[in-house]
Motif scaffolding. Structure first.
Motif, PDB file in Angstrom:
ATOM      1  N   ARG A 119     -16.155 -18.771 -13.653  1.00 29.26           N
ATOM      2  CA  ARG A 119     -17.341 -19.207 -14.394  1.00 29.26           C
ATOM      3  C   ARG A 119     -17.093 -19.250 -15.900  1.00 29.26           C
ATOM      4  NH1 ARG A 119     -22.392 -20.045 -11.197  1.00 29.26           N
ATOM      5  NH2 ARG A 119     -21.901 -19.153  -9.167  1.00 29.26           N
ATOM      6  N   HIS A 120     -17.867 -20.120 -16.557  1.00 29.51           N
ATOM      7  CA  HIS A 120     -17.974 -20.138 -18.006  1.00 29.51           C
ATOM      8  C   HIS A 120     -19.314 -19.482 -18.348  1.00 29.51           C
ATOM      9  CE1 HIS A 120     -14.410 -22.602 -18.585  1.00 29.51           C
ATOM     10  NE2 HIS A 120     -14.824 -23.335 -17.567  1.00 29.51           N
ATOM     11  N   VAL A 121     -19.245 -18.316 -18.929  1.00 27.65           N
ATOM     12  CA  VAL A 121     -20.404 -17.439 -19.089  1.00 27.65           C
ATOM     13  C   VAL A 121     -20.818 -17.392 -20.553  1.00 27.65           C
ATOM     14  CG1 VAL A 121     -21.238 -15.060 -18.830  1.00 27.65           C
ATOM     15  CG2 VAL A 121     -19.643 -16.033 -17.134  1.00 27.65           C
ATOM     16  N   VAL A 122     -22.130 -17.357 -20.800  1.00 28.42           N
ATOM     17  CA  VAL A 122     -22.645 -17.039 -22.119  1.00 28.42           C
ATOM     18  C   VAL A 122     -23.477 -15.767 -21.991  1.00 28.42           C
ATOM     19  CG1 VAL A 122     -24.662 -18.577 -21.876  1.00 28.42           C
ATOM     20  CG2 VAL A 122     -23.873 -17.857 -24.158  1.00 28.42           C
ATOM     21  N   PHE A 182     -22.017 -24.259 -19.930  1.00 24.80           N
ATOM     22  CA  PHE A 182     -21.831 -23.010 -19.205  1.00 24.80           C
ATOM     23  C   PHE A 182     -22.367 -23.150 -17.780  1.00 24.80           C
ATOM     24  CE2 PHE A 182     -22.609 -22.260 -23.691  1.00 24.80           C
ATOM     25  CZ  PHE A 182     -21.512 -21.498 -24.056  1.00 24.80           C
ATOM     26  N   ASP A 183     -21.905 -22.265 -16.907  1.00 27.69           N
ATOM     27  CA  ASP A 183     -22.467 -22.238 -15.559  1.00 27.69           C
ATOM     28  C   ASP A 183     -22.999 -20.859 -15.174  1.00 27.69           C
ATOM     29  OD1 ASP A 183     -19.957 -21.078 -15.235  1.00 27.69           O
ATOM     30  OD2 ASP A 183     -19.145 -22.763 -14.093  1.00 27.69           O
ATOM     31  N   PHE A 184     -23.149 -19.970 -16.154  1.00 25.21           N
ATOM     32  CA  PHE A 184     -23.907 -18.735 -15.952  1.00 25.21           C
ATOM     33  C   PHE A 184     -24.339 -18.197 -17.304  1.00 25.21           C
ATOM     34  CE2 PHE A 184     -24.130 -14.014 -15.419  1.00 25.21           C
ATOM     35  CZ  PHE A 184     -25.292 -14.020 -14.649  1.00 25.21           C
ATOM     36  N   ALA A 185     -25.615 -17.808 -17.395  1.00 17.60           N
ATOM     37  CA  ALA A 185     -26.149 -17.195 -18.611  1.00 17.60           C
ATOM     38  C   ALA A 185     -26.704 -15.819 -18.269  1.00 17.60           C
ATOM     39  CB  ALA A 185     -27.238 -18.067 -19.226  1.00 17.60           C
ATOM     40  N   TYR A 186     -26.483 -14.888 -19.185  1.00 20.31           N
ATOM     41  CA  TYR A 186     -26.869 -13.493 -18.939  1.00 20.31           C
ATOM     42  C   TYR A 186     -27.408 -12.880 -20.224  1.00 20.31           C
ATOM     43  CZ  TYR A 186     -26.365  -8.490 -17.927  1.00 20.31           C
ATOM     44  OH  TYR A 186     -26.598  -7.144 -17.754  1.00 20.31           O
ATOM     45  N   SER A 187     -28.359 -11.985 -20.084  1.00 21.44           N
ATOM     46  CA  SER A 187     -28.825 -11.213 -21.229  1.00 21.44           C
ATOM     47  C   SER A 187     -29.400  -9.893 -20.746  1.00 21.44           C
ATOM     48  CB  SER A 187     -29.891 -11.981 -22.019  1.00 21.44           C
ATOM     49  OG  SER A 187     -30.285 -11.227 -23.159  1.00 21.44           O
ATOM     50  N   SER A 188     -29.104  -8.842 -21.486  1.00 24.15           N
ATOM     51  CA  SER A 188     -29.610  -7.514 -21.151  1.00 24.15           C
ATOM     52  C   SER A 188     -30.435  -6.955 -22.303  1.00 24.15           C
ATOM     53  CB  SER A 188     -28.443  -6.566 -20.854  1.00 24.15           C
ATOM     54  OG  SER A 188     -28.914  -5.241 -20.657  1.00 24.15           O
ATOM     55  N   LEU A 189     -31.726  -6.809 -22.062  1.00 24.42           N
ATOM     56  CA  LEU A 189     -32.629  -6.102 -22.969  1.00 24.42           C
ATOM     57  C   LEU A 189     -32.537  -6.592 -24.406  1.00 24.42           C
ATOM     58  CD1 LEU A 189     -32.165  -2.522 -21.468  1.00 24.42           C
ATOM     59  CD2 LEU A 189     -34.002  -4.159 -21.013  1.00 24.42           C
ATOM     60  N   ALA A 190     -32.555  -7.894 -24.559  1.00 18.13           N
ATOM     61  CA  ALA A 190     -32.517  -8.492 -25.894  1.00 18.13           C
ATOM     62  C   ALA A 190     -33.703  -9.407 -26.159  1.00 18.13           C
ATOM     63  CB  ALA A 190     -31.214  -9.276 -26.082  1.00 18.13           C
ATOM     64  N   PHE A 191     -34.228 -10.069 -25.147  1.00 17.11           N
ATOM     65  CA  PHE A 191     -35.201 -11.128 -25.374  1.00 17.11           C
ATOM     66  C   PHE A 191     -36.551 -10.624 -25.882  1.00 17.11           C
ATOM     67  CE2 PHE A 191     -33.110 -14.170 -22.067  1.00 17.11           C
ATOM     68  CZ  PHE A 191     -32.052 -14.361 -22.942  1.00 17.11           C
ATOM     69  N   HIS A 192     -36.869  -9.358 -25.683  1.00 20.25           N
ATOM     70  CA  HIS A 192     -38.144  -8.865 -26.213  1.00 20.25           C
ATOM     71  C   HIS A 192     -38.089  -8.672 -27.727  1.00 20.25           C
ATOM     72  CE1 HIS A 192     -35.868  -5.417 -24.432  1.00 20.25           C
ATOM     73  NE2 HIS A 192     -36.036  -4.925 -25.650  1.00 20.25           N
ATOM     74  N   TYR A 193     -36.934  -8.930 -28.334  1.00 21.20           N
ATOM     75  CA  TYR A 193     -36.822  -8.941 -29.790  1.00 21.20           C
ATOM     76  C   TYR A 193     -36.859 -10.361 -30.354  1.00 21.20           C
ATOM     77  CZ  TYR A 193     -35.373  -4.092 -29.220  1.00 21.20           C
ATOM     78  OH  TYR A 193     -35.336  -2.764 -28.885  1.00 21.20           O
ATOM     79  N   LEU A 208     -26.835 -25.047 -19.586  1.00 22.27           N
ATOM     80  CA  LEU A 208     -26.307 -24.779 -18.249  1.00 22.27           C
ATOM     81  C   LEU A 208     -26.134 -26.078 -17.471  1.00 22.27           C
ATOM     82  CD1 LEU A 208     -28.465 -21.663 -17.273  1.00 22.27           C
ATOM     83  CD2 LEU A 208     -26.031 -21.680 -17.863  1.00 22.27           C
ATOM     84  N   VAL A 209     -25.070 -26.150 -16.703  1.00 23.66           N
ATOM     85  CA  VAL A 209     -24.886 -27.286 -15.808  1.00 23.66           C
ATOM     86  C   VAL A 209     -25.793 -27.109 -14.600  1.00 23.66           C
ATOM     87  CG1 VAL A 209     -22.507 -27.660 -16.560  1.00 23.66           C
ATOM     88  CG2 VAL A 209     -22.968 -26.183 -14.587  1.00 23.66           C
ATOM     89  N   PRO A 210     -26.178 -28.185 -13.938  1.00 26.67           N
ATOM     90  CA  PRO A 210     -27.012 -28.052 -12.734  1.00 26.67           C
ATOM     91  C   PRO A 210     -26.365 -27.132 -11.710  1.00 26.67           C
ATOM     92  CG  PRO A 210     -26.963 -30.335 -13.468  1.00 26.67           C
ATOM     93  CD  PRO A 210     -25.965 -29.596 -14.316  1.00 26.67           C
TER      94      PRO A 210
END
Length: 317
Positions: A119-122, A182-193, A208-210
């Motif tokens: 995968r190409h991850v962000v 990218f073909d996978f996006a991830y975030s941990s406990l950041a978006f509430h900021y 992201l690609v389909p």
């Protein structure tokens, strides 16, 4: 004695703050400063080292993401992690020391992840790079790990050996990403900021690609909503008083420093933003400690009175 997950772990909002929640972004103490990438303009395979960058094998990465200049602009970027006293305190928290294994919600999050091989991850709000290194170890072809904190990224780079991982400074409030990069996006406990969640999820969807997956965690809205968050005793019962749940917007709290700003959104607003951006929601989990965790940490029993984390997995059709 009432302790709960955060207090018992010495990780009050690190259990709820980033990243990479061991990762995330908090409010500035001094003059607001925001960092922004130059626009990601094109993609190409790169094999040579660039000035001030460590050598990399051939990776499909945004050309302008490799060694971006940063520019100071007058907006409210939450970058308290580069304040020395705050950074020192945060660095001693359990998930900062033990990484993914030190995050109480990690096993539940891991169950939501796709196969990362190739995968190409962000990684959005990567913090110390724990997930970025995990993705590389699981066979990801490339990992672009983004964070606003120079202190976080300095440690992440120092602790990362994999040539698949690339760290860059980026402000998620003004983030730009290459389309279908990218073909996978991830975030941990950041978006509430993040002030503008709607914009961010549109950017992620376009990047992201389909057929790609998007998995992230945030503080649960019930945890974040109160004007004075904290446990209370009412008629002999331990409760988490909630006020202003339907009043969305900034919340200011004190955690390792005064004046940490988060942005409260209701559960409905969060899910509808994803739907409006074009995502298909696959899994929503209001996290709670497992039986095994409760057996190991009886003081976490109080956490069953309200969820601390919200875990969401969705797909980009």
């Amino acid at each position: 004695m009432r302790t709960g997950l955060g207090e018992a772990s010495g990780d009050f909002e690190a259990e709820a703050a980033s990243g990479a929640g061991d990762e995330g972004h908090a409010a500035p103490l001094g003059k607001p400063v925001q960092y922004r990438h130059r626009r990601f303009l094109s993609w190409r395979y790169r094999t040579e080292a660039e000035p001030s960058c460590q050598p990399r094998r051939a990776l499909l990465l945004p050309e302008k993401a490799l060694c971006p200049r940063t520019e100071r602009i007058s907006a409210m970027a939450q970058n308290i992690y580069d304040q020395p006293a705050f950074f020192e305190g945060y660095s001693s928290l359990p998930r900062s020391v033990h990484g993914l294994a030190g995050a109480a919600e990690w096993e539940s999050v891991r169950a939501l992840l796709p196969d990362l091989a190739g995968r190409h991850v962000v990684d959005l709000g990567c913090g110390f790079g724990w997930f970025a290194r995990h993705a590389a170890a699981e066979g990801a072809e490339s990992v672009l790990a983004l964070d606003l904190s120079e202190n976080m990224l300095a440690r992440a780079r120092a602790e990362t050996q994999s040539l698949a991982v690339r760290y860059e400074i980026a402000d998620l409030d003004t983030l730009e990403l290459p389309a279908a990069g990218f073909d996978f996006a991830y975030s941990s406990l950041a978006f509430h900021y993040i002030a503008d969640f709607d914009r961010l999820v549109r950017i992620v969807h376009a990047a992201l690609v389909p057929g790609s997956s998007f998995v992230f965690t945030i503080e649960h809205p019930l945890y974040m909503a109160p004007s004075r968050p904290g446990w209370a005793e009412v008629d002999g019962r331990t409760v988490w008083p909630v006020d202003g749940y339907l009043v969305e917007g900034p919340r200011t709290t004190d955690w390792l420093a005064k004046g940490v700003v988060k942005y409260h959104r209701t559960l409905g607003t969060t899910l509808n933003a994803l739907i409006a951006a074009g995502f298909v929601i696959r899994h929503v989990e209001e996290w709670k400690p497992s039986e095994a965790q409760l057996a190991a940490h009886p003081e976490w029993q109080v956490e069953l009175n309200r969820p601390m984390f919200l875990l969401i997995a969705c797909e980009r059709p």
